[in-house]
Design a protein around this motif. Structure first.
Motif, PDB file in Angstrom:
ATOM      1  N   THR A   1      39.418  45.844  88.309  1.00  0.00           N
ATOM      2  CA  THR A   1      38.420  46.887  88.567  1.00  0.00           C
ATOM      3  C   THR A   1      37.125  46.605  87.812  1.00  0.00           C
ATOM      4  OG1 THR A   1      40.135  48.548  88.951  1.00  0.00           O
ATOM      5  CG2 THR A   1      37.936  49.361  88.419  1.00  0.00           C
ATOM      6  N   ILE A   2      37.247  46.199  86.549  1.00  0.00           N
ATOM      7  CA  ILE A   2      36.053  45.874  85.764  1.00  0.00           C
ATOM      8  C   ILE A   2      35.285  44.731  86.421  1.00  0.00           C
ATOM      9  CG2 ILE A   2      35.268  44.889  83.573  1.00  0.00           C
ATOM     10  CD1 ILE A   2      37.478  46.537  82.208  1.00  0.00           C
ATOM     11  N   LYS A   3      35.982  43.709  86.871  1.00  0.00           N
ATOM     12  CA  LYS A   3      35.313  42.566  87.504  1.00  0.00           C
ATOM     13  C   LYS A   3      34.621  42.976  88.801  1.00  0.00           C
ATOM     14  CE  LYS A   3      34.122  38.263  87.878  1.00  0.00           C
ATOM     15  NZ  LYS A   3      33.154  37.657  86.934  1.00  0.00           N
ATOM     16  N   LYS A   4      35.265  43.832  89.588  1.00  0.00           N
ATOM     17  CA  LYS A   4      34.662  44.263  90.844  1.00  0.00           C
ATOM     18  C   LYS A   4      33.437  45.142  90.602  1.00  0.00           C
ATOM     19  CE  LYS A   4      35.879  43.465  94.388  1.00  0.00           C
ATOM     20  NZ  LYS A   4      35.538  42.317  95.261  1.00  0.00           N
ATOM     21  N   GLU A   5      33.500  45.971  89.564  1.00  0.00           N
ATOM     22  CA  GLU A   5      32.387  46.868  89.278  1.00  0.00           C
ATOM     23  C   GLU A   5      31.281  46.198  88.470  1.00  0.00           C
ATOM     24  OE1 GLU A   5      32.098  50.085  90.397  1.00  0.00           O
ATOM     25  OE2 GLU A   5      33.922  49.681  91.564  1.00  0.00           O
ATOM     26  N   ARG A   6      31.632  45.162  87.723  1.00  0.00           N
ATOM     27  CA  ARG A   6      30.668  44.427  86.892  1.00  0.00           C
ATOM     28  C   ARG A   6      30.854  42.918  87.133  1.00  0.00           C
ATOM     29  NH1 ARG A   6      29.090  48.825  86.768  1.00  0.00           N
ATOM     30  NH2 ARG A   6      28.694  50.219  84.997  1.00  0.00           N
ATOM     31  N   PRO A   7      30.366  42.423  88.254  1.00  0.00           N
ATOM     32  CA  PRO A   7      30.615  41.027  88.652  1.00  0.00           C
ATOM     33  C   PRO A   7      30.157  39.982  87.642  1.00  0.00           C
ATOM     34  CG  PRO A   7      29.742  42.293  90.498  1.00  0.00           C
ATOM     35  CD  PRO A   7      29.622  43.167  89.289  1.00  0.00           C
ATOM     36  N   LEU A   8      29.166  40.305  86.799  1.00  0.00           N
ATOM     37  CA  LEU A   8      28.672  39.322  85.840  1.00  0.00           C
ATOM     38  C   LEU A   8      29.565  39.187  84.608  1.00  0.00           C
ATOM     39  CD1 LEU A   8      24.804  39.979  85.870  1.00  0.00           C
ATOM     40  CD2 LEU A   8      26.102  38.236  87.113  1.00  0.00           C
ATOM     41  N   PHE A   9      30.479  40.125  84.426  1.00  0.00           N
ATOM     42  CA  PHE A   9      31.357  40.079  83.263  1.00  0.00           C
ATOM     43  C   PHE A   9      32.375  38.942  83.425  1.00  0.00           C
ATOM     44  CE2 PHE A   9      31.079  44.771  81.713  1.00  0.00           C
ATOM     45  CZ  PHE A   9      29.695  44.668  81.681  1.00  0.00           C
ATOM     46  N   ASP A  10      32.686  38.313  82.318  1.00  0.00           N
ATOM     47  CA  ASP A  10      33.725  37.281  82.282  1.00  0.00           C
ATOM     48  C   ASP A  10      35.024  37.969  81.853  1.00  0.00           C
ATOM     49  OD1 ASP A  10      35.171  34.977  82.163  1.00  0.00           O
ATOM     50  OD2 ASP A  10      34.318  34.291  80.261  1.00  0.00           O
ATOM     51  N   VAL A  11      35.954  38.133  82.779  1.00  0.00           N
ATOM     52  CA  VAL A  11      37.154  38.939  82.523  1.00  0.00           C
ATOM     53  C   VAL A  11      38.407  38.059  82.441  1.00  0.00           C
ATOM     54  CG1 VAL A  11      38.604  40.841  83.328  1.00  0.00           C
ATOM     55  CG2 VAL A  11      36.121  40.907  83.708  1.00  0.00           C
ATOM     56  N   THR A  12      39.151  38.248  81.353  1.00  0.00           N
ATOM     57  CA  THR A  12      40.441  37.589  81.160  1.00  0.00           C
ATOM     58  C   THR A  12      41.505  38.678  81.009  1.00  0.00           C
ATOM     59  OG1 THR A  12      39.434  35.700  80.038  1.00  0.00           O
ATOM     60  CG2 THR A  12      41.786  36.064  79.661  1.00  0.00           C
ATOM     61  N   ALA A  13      42.679  38.455  81.582  1.00  0.00           N
ATOM     62  CA  ALA A  13      43.769  39.422  81.473  1.00  0.00           C
ATOM     63  C   ALA A  13      45.061  38.704  81.118  1.00  0.00           C
ATOM     64  CB  ALA A  13      43.933  40.189  82.783  1.00  0.00           C
ATOM     65  N   THR A  14      45.848  39.307  80.233  1.00  0.00           N
ATOM     66  CA  THR A  14      47.117  38.707  79.816  1.00  0.00           C
ATOM     67  C   THR A  14      48.273  39.655  80.090  1.00  0.00           C
ATOM     68  OG1 THR A  14      47.100  39.597  77.550  1.00  0.00           O
ATOM     69  CG2 THR A  14      45.913  37.523  77.935  1.00  0.00           C
ATOM     70  N   ASP A  15      49.455  39.070  80.229  1.00  0.00           N
ATOM     71  CA  ASP A  15      50.666  39.877  80.340  1.00  0.00           C
ATOM     72  C   ASP A  15      51.866  39.020  79.959  1.00  0.00           C
ATOM     73  OD1 ASP A  15      51.173  42.793  81.943  1.00  0.00           O
ATOM     74  OD2 ASP A  15      52.948  41.582  81.518  1.00  0.00           O
ATOM     75  N   LEU A  16      52.825  39.638  79.301  1.00  0.00           N
ATOM     76  CA  LEU A  16      54.042  38.943  78.891  1.00  0.00           C
ATOM     77  C   LEU A  16      54.983  38.698  80.064  1.00  0.00           C
ATOM     78  CD1 LEU A  16      55.870  37.888  76.580  1.00  0.00           C
ATOM     79  CD2 LEU A  16      56.663  40.249  76.267  1.00  0.00           C
ATOM     80  N   SER A  17      54.908  39.574  81.071  1.00  0.00           N
ATOM     81  CA  SER A  17      55.821  39.501  82.209  1.00  0.00           C
ATOM     82  C   SER A  17      55.277  38.573  83.291  1.00  0.00           C
ATOM     83  CB  SER A  17      56.044  40.898  82.798  1.00  0.00           C
ATOM     84  OG  SER A  17      56.683  40.821  84.053  1.00  0.00           O
ATOM     85  N   SER A  18      56.021  37.508  83.595  1.00  0.00           N
ATOM     86  CA  SER A  18      55.597  36.593  84.656  1.00  0.00           C
ATOM     87  C   SER A  18      55.636  37.285  86.016  1.00  0.00           C
ATOM     88  CB  SER A  18      56.489  35.351  84.672  1.00  0.00           C
ATOM     89  OG  SER A  18      57.848  35.705  84.896  1.00  0.00           O
ATOM     90  N   LYS A  19      56.576  38.223  86.187  1.00  0.00           N
ATOM     91  CA  LYS A  19      56.681  38.942  87.457  1.00  0.00           C
ATOM     92  C   LYS A  19      55.493  39.877  87.657  1.00  0.00           C
ATOM     93  CE  LYS A  19      61.735  38.723  87.710  1.00  0.00           C
ATOM     94  NZ  LYS A  19      63.000  39.515  87.726  1.00  0.00           N
ATOM     95  N   ALA A  20      55.095  40.559  86.594  1.00  0.00           N
ATOM     96  CA  ALA A  20      53.923  41.425  86.692  1.00  0.00           C
ATOM     97  C   ALA A  20      52.671  40.600  86.940  1.00  0.00           C
ATOM     98  CB  ALA A  20      53.772  42.254  85.421  1.00  0.00           C
ATOM     99  N   LEU A  21      52.578  39.467  86.261  1.00  0.00           N
ATOM    100  CA  LEU A  21      51.396  38.617  86.413  1.00  0.00           C
ATOM    101  C   LEU A  21      51.288  38.065  87.839  1.00  0.00           C
ATOM    102  CD1 LEU A  21      49.303  37.978  84.236  1.00  0.00           C
ATOM    103  CD2 LEU A  21      50.321  35.729  84.009  1.00  0.00           C
ATOM    104  N   LYS A  22      52.404  37.811  88.461  1.00  0.00           N
ATOM    105  CA  LYS A  22      52.388  37.362  89.852  1.00  0.00           C
ATOM    106  C   LYS A  22      51.782  38.428  90.749  1.00  0.00           C
ATOM    107  CE  LYS A  22      55.415  35.795  93.594  1.00  0.00           C
ATOM    108  NZ  LYS A  22      56.826  35.553  94.026  1.00  0.00           N
ATOM    109  N   VAL A  23      52.127  39.686  90.498  1.00  0.00           N
ATOM    110  CA  VAL A  23      51.556  40.795  91.274  1.00  0.00           C
ATOM    111  C   VAL A  23      50.055  40.910  91.010  1.00  0.00           C
ATOM    112  CG1 VAL A  23      51.576  43.311  91.617  1.00  0.00           C
ATOM    113  CG2 VAL A  23      53.737  42.068  91.315  1.00  0.00           C
TER     114      VAL A  23
END
Length: 282
Positions: free
Chosen positions: A131-153
């Motif tokens: 959502t942040i990336k879509k609303e602020r396209p110039l932002f450099d966004v990184t996201a992490t998660d411990l769950s490989s299954k969640a990250l796939k989604v």
């Protein structure tokens, strides 16, 4: 139920059924709207029409599933967040309005022409980072998660929504420990094991415990973040954390200790509950 029925009749029955199951009756209309891709106006226009048998059978199945405890979002396979459709599964949390409020606060404090580096910790479906990336396209966004299954989604959601978000698998800040960011934002697990008895069974049975519960009375992840984030937050940066409504003071103390010269505040949600810890560094 008779073979030829109107939408109105089926919805009336479905709403009553859900009420007997101690579910919100309005979910029947919501399920029909999502399956048909209809607005409320569409529903009103069709109320007195005969409902096709396949539509009726699907609605009755959906209502039965919801009556047994399965969340609406998992029945239809997605949830709405900031007017965007995000895929959800049993391996991810369902998007919630409280998290939407936090994203809204963040966006109101930033400008579209800024260039900020943002880290979303524990992204789940990716709702915050995407959502942040879509609303602020110039932002450099990184996201992490411990769950490989969640990250796939999250990766699927990023692709469908055309959001250029860097998604990394790992525990909290571990995947980015050699980097720094202007903003860190997170909705971490914060429910204590003692609170299980107060929770809705649909949450307990159909949402991932990894994303819900934390040790030390729900404070374990905040304790870790308070230790890890000082090394990766840029000078003048800020942190926004969703919290449980009883955790404000304790989480505030953790981060005030970790950032002695920062302004660490508690903010409330629209219901008047403590919902956000904000850390603003100098």
């Amino acid at each position: 139920m008779k073979s030829k029925t109107t939408y109105r009749e089926v919805l009336k029955w479905a709403s009553s059924f859900l009420e007997t199951c101690k579910r919100e009756p309005i979910a029947a209309e919501l399920l029909l709207r999502e399956r048909q891709d209809w607005s409320k106006t569409d529903i009103m226009m069709h109320l007195n029409d005969e409902i096709p048998s396949d539509v009726k059978h699907q609605l009755l199945k959906d209502v039965s599933d919801h009556g047994s405890g399965i969340p609406v979002q998992q029945i239809v396979g997605y949830g709405w967040f900031y007017d965007r459709k995000f895929k959800v599964t049993k391996d991810t949390l369902i998007p919630r309005p409280e998290t939407e409020e936090i994203v809204d606060i963040f966006l109101k404090e930033t400008r579209a022409n800024q260039k900020l580096s943002v880290l979303d910790i524990g992204t789940g479906t990716g709702i915050i980072g995407i959502t942040i990336k879509k609303e602020r396209p110039l932002f450099d966004v990184t996201a992490t998660d411990l769950s490989s299954k969640a990250l796939k989604v999250a990766k699927e959601n990023a692709e469908v929504l055309d959001a250029d978000v860097r998604l990394l698998e790992g525990d909290l800040t571990e995947p980015v420990k050699s980097e720094t960011f202007d903003v860190i934002i997170s909705n971490p697990p914060y429910i204590s094991n003692d609170e299980v008895r107060y929770m809705d069974e649909s949450v307990l049975h159909y949402e991932p415990h990894l994303a819900l519960f934390a040790e030390n009375n729900g404070l374990a992840i905040y304790q870790r973040l308070a230790k890890e984030t000082p090394a990766i937050l840029n000078p003048g940066g800020k942190i926004l954390l969703e919290i449980g409504f009883k955790q404000g003071k304790k989480v505030q103390e953790l981060f005030q200790s970790a950032f002695p010269t920062a302004n660490v505040t508690i903010e409330k949600d629209m219901s008047g509950n403590d919902r956000l810890i904000r850390v603003k560094t100098n």
